[in-house]
Design a protein around this motif. Structure first.
Motif, PDB file in Angstrom:
ATOM      1  N   ALA A  85       0.861  -1.185   0.000  1.00  0.00           N
ATOM      2  CA  ALA A  85       0.000   0.000   0.000  1.00  0.00           C
ATOM      3  C   ALA A  85       0.895   1.232   0.000  1.00  0.00           C
ATOM      4  O   ALA A  85       1.964   1.240   0.622  1.00  0.00           O
ATOM      5  N   ARG A  86       0.449   2.255  -0.702  1.00  0.00           N
ATOM      6  CA  ARG A  86       1.262   3.464  -0.849  1.00  0.00           C
ATOM      7  C   ARG A  86       0.364   4.694  -0.764  1.00  0.00           C
ATOM      8  O   ARG A  86      -0.725   4.725  -1.323  1.00  0.00           O
ATOM      9  N   VAL A  87       0.865   5.718  -0.072  1.00  0.00           N
ATOM     10  CA  VAL A  87       0.193   7.014   0.007  1.00  0.00           C
ATOM     11  C   VAL A  87       1.235   8.083  -0.308  1.00  0.00           C
ATOM     12  O   VAL A  87       2.253   8.180   0.369  1.00  0.00           O
ATOM     13  N   ASP A  88       0.981   8.865  -1.351  1.00  0.00           N
ATOM     14  CA  ASP A  88       1.842   9.992  -1.718  1.00  0.00           C
ATOM     15  C   ASP A  88       1.086  11.280  -1.412  1.00  0.00           C
ATOM     16  O   ASP A  88      -0.096  11.396  -1.740  1.00  0.00           O
ATOM     17  N   ILE A  89       1.776  12.234  -0.823  1.00  0.00           N
ATOM     18  CA  ILE A  89       1.165  13.519  -0.468  1.00  0.00           C
ATOM     19  C   ILE A  89       1.999  14.632  -1.088  1.00  0.00           C
ATOM     20  O   ILE A  89       3.219  14.675  -0.907  1.00  0.00           O
ATOM     21  N   GLY A  90       1.341  15.526  -1.811  1.00  0.00           N
ATOM     22  CA  GLY A  90       2.043  16.653  -2.413  1.00  0.00           C
ATOM     23  C   GLY A  90       2.356  17.724  -1.389  1.00  0.00           C
ATOM     24  O   GLY A  90       1.454  18.246  -0.738  1.00  0.00           O
ATOM     25  N   LEU A  91       3.640  18.060  -1.236  1.00  0.00           N
ATOM     26  CA  LEU A  91       4.045  19.129  -0.325  1.00  0.00           C
ATOM     27  C   LEU A  91       4.193  20.449  -1.068  1.00  0.00           C
ATOM     28  O   LEU A  91       3.881  21.510  -0.529  1.00  0.00           O
ATOM     29  N   THR A  92       4.713  20.371  -2.293  1.00  0.00           N
ATOM     30  CA  THR A  92       4.779  21.510  -3.211  1.00  0.00           C
ATOM     31  C   THR A  92       4.539  20.928  -4.604  1.00  0.00           C
ATOM     32  O   THR A  92       4.326  19.728  -4.752  1.00  0.00           O
ATOM     33  N   ARG A  93       4.622  21.743  -5.643  1.00  0.00           N
ATOM     34  CA  ARG A  93       4.407  21.209  -6.990  1.00  0.00           C
ATOM     35  C   ARG A  93       5.546  20.311  -7.448  1.00  0.00           C
ATOM     36  O   ARG A  93       5.394  19.537  -8.373  1.00  0.00           O
ATOM     37  N   PHE A  94       6.687  20.361  -6.765  1.00  0.00           N
ATOM     38  CA  PHE A  94       7.831  19.540  -7.164  1.00  0.00           C
ATOM     39  C   PHE A  94       8.330  18.593  -6.064  1.00  0.00           C
ATOM     40  O   PHE A  94       9.334  17.913  -6.239  1.00  0.00           O
ATOM     41  N   LEU A  95       7.630  18.523  -4.911  1.00  0.00           N
ATOM     42  CA  LEU A  95       8.081  17.681  -3.809  1.00  0.00           C
ATOM     43  C   LEU A  95       6.925  16.848  -3.256  1.00  0.00           C
ATOM     44  O   LEU A  95       5.870  17.391  -2.939  1.00  0.00           O
TER      45      LEU A  95
END
Length: 138
Positions: A85-95
């Protein structure tokens, strides 16, 4: 199978399903492998979230480990069943902040009488791994 936009929570998010299968015709037995994935969302800017679930099953003679996709964090390319299982969270438009958890267990035990040896030995317990990382995207 892919759908470009599914409306959830007032936002449109991509949704896709993927299924892959392989058979090693050179092996007498245990030569099958498959992986199924479902993905919801993508991360392109701050605040966006991506969810991914995968299940992979690779039998002992499924394929040559050096040539398999081992991005599941397994440490072994054969004789495994893995839930990821994977969760990706955008911190900025490039990170992005990427978080992955893997649950792996052996499929079969070695059988020396048949000269059948597998990388995970008899009685191998389920392995659980967690990976968290920052990823720069361009």
């Amino acid at each position: 199978l892919e759908r470009q936009a599914v409306r959830i929570g007032g936002r449109e998010r991509p949704l896709w399903f993927d299924f892959q299968a392989a058979r090693n015709h050179g092996a007498r037995s245990l030569g099958d492998a498959f992986m199924a994935s479902v993905n919801l969302g993508s991360v392109r800017r701050a605040g966006e979230v991506r969810l991914l679930y995968q299940f992979a099953l690779k039998d002992a003679n499924a394929m040559i480990s050096q040539f398999t996709d081992d991005d599941l964090g397994t440490g072994s390319g054969v004789n495994i069943a893995v839930h990821a299982a994977r969760v990706d969270i955008g911190l900025t438009r490039f990170l992005q902040w990427q978080n992955l958890v893997f649950f792996q267990r052996q499929r079969r035990a070695s059988n020396p009488d048949e000269l059948f040896f597998v990388p995970l030995g008899r009685g191998a317990n389920q392995t659980t791994r967690f990976l968290s990382q920052l990823a720069f995207t361009f």
